[in-house]
Design a protein around this motif. Structure first.
Motif, mmCIF file in Angstrom:
data_model
loop_
_atom_site.group_PDB
_atom_site.id
_atom_site.type_symbol
_atom_site.label_atom_id
_atom_site.label_comp_id
_atom_site.label_asym_id
_atom_site.label_seq_id
_atom_site.Cartn_x
_atom_site.Cartn_y
_atom_site.Cartn_z
ATOM 1 N N ILE A 132 -25.298 18.410 16.542
ATOM 2 C CA ILE A 132 -24.682 17.125 16.919
ATOM 3 C C ILE A 132 -25.022 16.793 18.376
ATOM 4 O O ILE A 132 -25.063 17.677 19.212
ATOM 5 N N VAL A 133 -25.237 15.509 18.653
ATOM 6 C CA VAL A 133 -25.506 15.041 20.015
ATOM 7 C C VAL A 133 -24.188 14.620 20.665
ATOM 8 O O VAL A 133 -23.426 13.879 20.054
ATOM 9 N N PRO A 134 -23.909 15.065 21.886
ATOM 10 C CA PRO A 134 -22.595 14.780 22.489
ATOM 11 C C PRO A 134 -22.469 13.433 23.184
ATOM 12 O O PRO A 134 -21.385 13.079 23.630
ATOM 13 N N TYR A 135 -23.557 12.652 23.302
ATOM 14 C CA TYR A 135 -23.572 11.460 24.158
ATOM 15 C C TYR A 135 -22.388 10.520 23.918
ATOM 16 O O TYR A 135 -21.866 9.920 24.847
ATOM 17 N N THR A 145 -37.484 0.096 19.850
ATOM 18 C CA THR A 145 -36.656 1.290 19.955
ATOM 19 C C THR A 145 -35.403 0.906 20.723
ATOM 20 O O THR A 145 -35.494 0.394 21.845
ATOM 21 N N ILE A 146 -34.248 1.107 20.092
ATOM 22 C CA ILE A 146 -32.991 0.619 20.672
ATOM 23 C C ILE A 146 -32.187 1.816 21.163
ATOM 24 O O ILE A 146 -31.646 2.592 20.384
ATOM 25 N N LEU A 147 -32.127 1.965 22.478
ATOM 26 C CA LEU A 147 -31.531 3.142 23.093
ATOM 27 C C LEU A 147 -30.024 2.944 23.275
ATOM 28 O O LEU A 147 -29.583 1.907 23.770
ATOM 29 N N LEU A 148 -29.218 3.948 22.916
ATOM 30 C CA LEU A 148 -27.787 3.879 23.203
ATOM 31 C C LEU A 148 -27.602 3.906 24.714
ATOM 32 O O LEU A 148 -28.104 4.801 25.385
ATOM 33 N N ALA A 149 -26.877 2.948 25.240
ATOM 34 C CA ALA A 149 -26.544 2.969 26.663
ATOM 35 C C ALA A 149 -25.042 3.197 26.780
ATOM 36 O O ALA A 149 -24.595 4.306 27.066
ATOM 37 N N LEU A 150 -24.280 2.166 26.451
ATOM 38 C CA LEU A 150 -22.827 2.246 26.576
ATOM 39 C C LEU A 150 -22.245 1.864 25.216
ATOM 40 O O LEU A 150 -22.358 0.721 24.797
ATOM 41 N N THR A 151 -21.645 2.814 24.539
ATOM 42 C CA THR A 151 -21.211 2.565 23.161
ATOM 43 C C THR A 151 -19.791 1.999 23.120
ATOM 44 O O THR A 151 -19.075 2.015 24.130
ATOM 45 N N SER A 152 -19.411 1.491 21.959
ATOM 46 C CA SER A 152 -18.156 0.733 21.869
ATOM 47 C C SER A 152 -16.924 1.621 21.682
ATOM 48 O O SER A 152 -15.806 1.132 21.737
ATOM 49 N N ASN A 153 -17.130 2.913 21.487
ATOM 50 C CA ASN A 153 -15.986 3.790 21.159
ATOM 51 C C ASN A 153 -15.304 4.373 22.395
ATOM 52 O O ASN A 153 -15.849 4.360 23.497
ATOM 53 N N GLN A 154 -14.117 4.933 22.180
ATOM 54 C CA GLN A 154 -13.345 5.537 23.271
ATOM 55 C C GLN A 154 -14.114 6.709 23.905
ATOM 56 O O GLN A 154 -14.086 6.903 25.124
ATOM 57 N N GLY A 155 -14.815 7.484 23.077
ATOM 58 C CA GLY A 155 -15.559 8.656 23.562
ATOM 59 C C GLY A 155 -16.655 8.316 24.568
ATOM 60 O O GLY A 155 -17.176 9.208 25.240
ATOM 61 N N ALA A 156 -16.991 7.040 24.690
ATOM 62 C CA ALA A 156 -17.980 6.616 25.695
ATOM 63 C C ALA A 156 -17.551 7.037 27.099
ATOM 64 O O ALA A 156 -18.384 7.257 27.973
ATOM 65 N N PHE A 157 -16.206 7.164 27.295
ATOM 66 C CA PHE A 157 -15.710 7.541 28.619
ATOM 67 C C PHE A 157 -15.842 9.044 28.889
ATOM 68 O O PHE A 157 -15.617 9.486 30.009
ATOM 69 N N ASP A 158 -16.169 9.827 27.864
ATOM 70 C CA ASP A 158 -16.337 11.278 28.079
ATOM 71 C C ASP A 158 -17.513 11.567 29.000
ATOM 72 O O ASP A 158 -17.411 12.391 29.905
ATOM 73 N N GLY A 204 -33.107 11.174 17.543
ATOM 74 C CA GLY A 204 -33.663 11.646 18.812
ATOM 75 C C GLY A 204 -33.783 13.154 18.785
ATOM 76 O O GLY A 204 -32.818 13.844 18.487
ATOM 77 N N ASP A 205 -34.980 13.663 19.077
ATOM 78 C CA ASP A 205 -35.225 15.114 19.036
ATOM 79 C C ASP A 205 -36.480 15.396 19.856
ATOM 80 O O ASP A 205 -37.074 14.468 20.398
ATOM 81 N N ILE A 206 -36.892 16.665 19.957
ATOM 82 C CA ILE A 206 -38.083 16.942 20.756
ATOM 83 C C ILE A 206 -39.301 16.280 20.119
ATOM 84 O O ILE A 206 -39.322 15.999 18.923
ATOM 85 N N GLY A 207 -40.306 16.032 20.953
ATOM 86 C CA GLY A 207 -41.489 15.252 20.629
ATOM 87 C C GLY A 207 -41.943 15.208 19.189
ATOM 88 O O GLY A 207 -41.854 14.155 18.531
ATOM 89 N N ASN A 208 -42.432 16.329 18.651
ATOM 90 C CA ASN A 208 -43.025 16.269 17.315
ATOM 91 C C ASN A 208 -41.986 15.919 16.248
ATOM 92 O O ASN A 208 -42.304 15.328 15.224
ATOM 93 N N VAL A 228 -30.683 8.022 20.476
ATOM 94 C CA VAL A 228 -29.789 8.607 21.478
ATOM 95 C C VAL A 228 -30.621 9.121 22.652
ATOM 96 O O VAL A 228 -31.605 9.815 22.435
ATOM 97 N N PRO A 229 -30.245 8.809 23.902
ATOM 98 C CA PRO A 229 -31.097 9.180 25.038
ATOM 99 C C PRO A 229 -30.902 10.590 25.575
ATOM 100 O O PRO A 229 -31.628 11.005 26.469
ATOM 101 N N TYR A 230 -29.925 11.341 25.052
ATOM 102 C CA TYR A 230 -29.514 12.614 25.678
ATOM 103 C C TYR A 230 -30.676 13.560 25.966
ATOM 104 O O TYR A 230 -30.694 14.244 26.969
#
Lengths: 273, 273
Positions: free
Chosen positions: A122-125, B142-155, B98-102, B123-125
């Protein structure tokens, strides 16, 4: 699978090896391509040959998704084959998922119920409410990305947040999540020296460590810093084992590579007791 | 799809609405459950009814994966139906991969080639080498997550990294990725006031904005801060549209909800010119 069962298996086999099933039609032996389901045939042969030397299997979900419906079928057959024939093996869906609450619940159902994996990466972002839906499955394990093995890890994971690196903040904050005792963490073997600090934050958690072998990580270094009294490590090797040969002897050669790693791991485990 | 085509569609339809296809067997009208593929039947009816009021569709991949092979089939039929009948619609695989290159290359193939989506959420992590494999598909987005709408965004997302919030660091750093002109970003509508700062970093990029409606975001606020001279916004609504009714009139009711949003959007667009 209960964590105690995994630890028992590790002690019995003297191995904490996880075999990564990054199965790629362009890399498997040619003679398999005439089979009805070459990916499953390859996985089955690899599993039968390596299972005595490892305690876990980790299909990399991207490799299956890339083949659409057929890939999904091969994945389903692979996990069913493992659960039926080798239920003592710990299974990891390397899916790197994570989304808002109700969506994470869907992903959890997909991998824990539909496919009956023991765990998922799981990704924590997206934070707490993207992770806790997985942790609600208390007989399963949720493996959070902390510090990954790739170069891009330095883009964000190692940057300072509140005077400590983001990956350390992920470790600390996630300890407050509900059912966090079922968390494990991904830490890349290419960053073994970071394991000392990591063990200060999460002394007891299991770590899934990719990047030994093909990616350049060193097993002994990982063990020096990463082993705890319950072992606490699953070290993954994918390409180094499953593509040891592209000839008809591929499964045998994979078994030799797995055995080689198991022997090194047995040496490391001796230092524990 | 080229970005100019998307902008043309927005101006033609006076809408920047994206309809989220979070299709759930427990929420769709009962009478559809007797169909051979209830999920596809539902999606088809929703698409036919709403397409004149929107410019994009966004299947949430988790909802399909949760049903295993059958879910994957429904997803395949849905994207094929869209591409065949409404090629002017911009399609988004809301997959948060989102994962390593290959491995990222595999996911890109799965969604850009096997399923022929125009874009995917990422996911950019894991940083640069997890994102660039998607950007290599220069006819895709490619649509990168920046600031998501959920409460956990503040983590993590809003925590300070180098004296600015992590999501801003994601925006800044990602601008240096190869082919970054094909990046879009996810910014949750529930955090509309952040859009002012975001527009300072990425004035020209398209933003995918979820969270209007069911999650509490406000369209007008989003537009005040988020619109740019090329519109630059795709505002998503899922549950508020597709589950407007659970009766036989579900598609008609969904169309009414979509039209309602389109009318509000037309008002906002007037302010631009």
């Amino acid at each position: 699978m209960k964590i105690e069962t995994l630890i028992d298996q590790i002690n019995k086999k003297k191995s904490f090896l996880c075999v990564g099933l990054d199965t790629d039609l362009e890399k498997i032996p040619n003679h398999l391509l005439k089979e009805e389901d070459p990916i499953f045939s390859f996985n089955k042969a690899i599993i039968d040959a390596t299972q005595e030397f490892c305690v876990a299997y980790k299909p990399n979900i991207a490799f299956y998704e890339a083949y659409g419906l057929n890939g999904w079928k091969s994945l389903e057959k692979t996990i069913n084959y493992l659960n039926l024939n080798y239920p003592e093996q710990f299974t990891i869906a390397d899916a790197k998922r994570g989304d808002i609450g109700n969506t994470s619940t869907r992903y959890a159902k997909a991998f824990f119920e539909e496919l009956a994996f023991d765990s998922i990466t799981i990704v924590p972002y997206m934070g707490r409410d993207s992770v806790e839906p997985f942790l609600e499955f208390t007989d399963k394990h949720t493996i959070l990305l902390a510090l990954t093995s790739n170069q891009g890890a330095f883009d964000f994971q190692t940057k300072k947040v509140n005077e400590k690196e983001l990956y350390k903040e992920v470790l600390s904050v996630s300890k407050s999540y509900k059912n966090s005792e079922n968390l494990m963490y991904v830490v890349g073997a290419t960053k073994a020296e970071y394991l000392r600090d990591i063990r200060e934050i999460i002394p007891d958690s299991f770590l899934l460590v990719p990047g030994v072998g093909a990616q350049g990580g060193n097993l002994q270094e990982v063990c020096n810093y990463g082993l705890n009294s319950n072992v606490g490590l699953l070290v993954n090797s994918s390409r180094g084992i499953i593509y040891a040969s592209t000839e008809e002897d591929f499964a045998h050669k994979a078994a030799l590579k797995a055995k080689e790693m198991q022997i090194q791991m047995a040496e490391e485990l001796k230092k524990l007791y």
